[in-house]
Scaffold this motif. Structure first.
Motif, PDB file in Angstrom:
ATOM      1  N   CYS A 166      54.274 -24.448 -51.539  1.00  0.00           N
ATOM      2  CA  CYS A 166      53.909 -23.873 -50.246  1.00  0.00           C
ATOM      3  C   CYS A 166      53.594 -22.388 -50.433  1.00  0.00           C
ATOM      4  O   CYS A 166      54.395 -21.658 -51.027  1.00  0.00           O
ATOM      5  CB  CYS A 166      55.042 -24.064 -49.252  1.00  0.00           C
ATOM      6  SG  CYS A 166      54.755 -23.240 -47.662  1.00  0.00           S
TER       7      CYS A 166
ATOM      8  N   HIS B 105      53.735 -20.166 -48.242  1.00  0.00           N
ATOM      9  CA  HIS B 105      54.603 -19.391 -47.359  1.00  0.00           C
ATOM     10  C   HIS B 105      55.999 -19.217 -47.958  1.00  0.00           C
ATOM     11  O   HIS B 105      56.503 -18.106 -48.042  1.00  0.00           O
ATOM     12  CB  HIS B 105      54.729 -20.064 -45.991  1.00  0.00           C
ATOM     13  CG  HIS B 105      53.439 -20.188 -45.261  1.00  0.00           C
ATOM     14  ND1 HIS B 105      52.856 -19.147 -44.574  1.00  0.00           N
ATOM     15  CD2 HIS B 105      52.604 -21.249 -45.116  1.00  0.00           C
ATOM     16  CE1 HIS B 105      51.724 -19.559 -44.030  1.00  0.00           C
ATOM     17  NE2 HIS B 105      51.548 -20.828 -44.341  1.00  0.00           N
TER      18      HIS B 105
ATOM     19  N   ASP C 264      45.754 -22.452 -49.528  1.00  0.00           N
ATOM     20  CA  ASP C 264      46.062 -21.118 -49.013  1.00  0.00           C
ATOM     21  C   ASP C 264      46.885 -21.237 -47.743  1.00  0.00           C
ATOM     22  O   ASP C 264      47.082 -22.317 -47.209  1.00  0.00           O
ATOM     23  CB  ASP C 264      44.803 -20.277 -48.801  1.00  0.00           C
ATOM     24  CG  ASP C 264      43.856 -20.827 -47.772  1.00  0.00           C
ATOM     25  OD1 ASP C 264      44.277 -21.052 -46.629  1.00  0.00           O
ATOM     26  OD2 ASP C 264      42.668 -21.020 -48.100  1.00  0.00           O
ATOM     27  N   SER C 265      47.364 -20.107 -47.275  1.00  0.00           N
ATOM     28  CA  SER C 265      48.256 -20.093 -46.111  1.00  0.00           C
ATOM     29  C   SER C 265      47.504 -20.013 -44.796  1.00  0.00           C
ATOM     30  O   SER C 265      48.117 -20.040 -43.736  1.00  0.00           O
ATOM     31  CB  SER C 265      49.228 -18.927 -46.219  1.00  0.00           C
ATOM     32  OG  SER C 265      48.520 -17.710 -46.246  1.00  0.00           O
TER      33      SER C 265
ATOM     34  N   CYS D 172      54.268 -27.731 -43.981  1.00  0.00           N
ATOM     35  CA  CYS D 172      55.307 -27.690 -45.007  1.00  0.00           C
ATOM     36  C   CYS D 172      56.584 -28.299 -44.433  1.00  0.00           C
ATOM     37  O   CYS D 172      57.037 -27.874 -43.361  1.00  0.00           O
ATOM     38  CB  CYS D 172      55.556 -26.253 -45.448  1.00  0.00           C
ATOM     39  SG  CYS D 172      56.913 -26.088 -46.625  1.00  0.00           S
TER      40      CYS D 172
ATOM     41  N   HIS E 284      55.372 -24.247 -41.712  1.00  0.00           N
ATOM     42  CA  HIS E 284      54.125 -23.508 -41.575  1.00  0.00           C
ATOM     43  C   HIS E 284      52.959 -24.383 -42.046  1.00  0.00           C
ATOM     44  O   HIS E 284      53.122 -25.217 -42.942  1.00  0.00           O
ATOM     45  CB  HIS E 284      54.155 -22.223 -42.400  1.00  0.00           C
ATOM     46  CG  HIS E 284      54.958 -21.143 -41.781  1.00  0.00           C
ATOM     47  ND1 HIS E 284      56.293 -20.971 -42.051  1.00  0.00           N
ATOM     48  CD2 HIS E 284      54.610 -20.177 -40.907  1.00  0.00           C
ATOM     49  CE1 HIS E 284      56.738 -19.936 -41.370  1.00  0.00           C
ATOM     50  NE2 HIS E 284      55.732 -19.432 -40.659  1.00  0.00           N
TER      51      HIS E 284
ATOM     52  N   ILE F 113      49.699 -25.469 -44.081  1.00  0.00           N
ATOM     53  CA  ILE F 113      49.095 -25.200 -45.386  1.00  0.00           C
ATOM     54  C   ILE F 113      47.650 -25.688 -45.324  1.00  0.00           C
ATOM     55  O   ILE F 113      47.395 -26.831 -44.952  1.00  0.00           O
ATOM     56  CB  ILE F 113      49.843 -25.937 -46.510  1.00  0.00           C
ATOM     57  CG1 ILE F 113      51.318 -25.544 -46.517  1.00  0.00           C
ATOM     58  CG2 ILE F 113      49.193 -25.640 -47.863  1.00  0.00           C
ATOM     59  CD1 ILE F 113      52.154 -26.412 -47.439  1.00  0.00           C
TER      60      ILE F 113
END
Length: 67
Positions: A11, A13, A60-61, A35, A40, A42
């Motif tokens: 993850c 994050h 990426d986040s 996640c 959060h 993804i």
């Protein structure tokens, strides 16, 4: 090429390990997975490479800004 495959990612994050099932029957994809550790989103971009018979996966986040 396989129709389904599982890939383990980290993850962006929290760094937790996440198992993601990839469905290659629909071609290149752009999708989100939450996640299970920090909840959060993804952002995943899957590109199929038919010549090399592999999958390129970008993660990426989704809160990163590109200018």
């Amino acid at each position: 090429m396989k129709k389904y495959g599982e890939q383990f990612i980290s993850c962006p994050h929290c760094g937790g390990h996440v198992g993601v099932i990839l469905d290659t029957t629909q071609g290149n994809q752009d999708f989100y997975e939450d996640c299970p550790v920090c909840c959060h989103p993804i952002h995943l971009r899957m590109q199929l490479n038919q010549v090399k018979d592999n999958i390129d996966l970008d993660i990426d986040s989704d809160d990163e800004q590109i200018f």
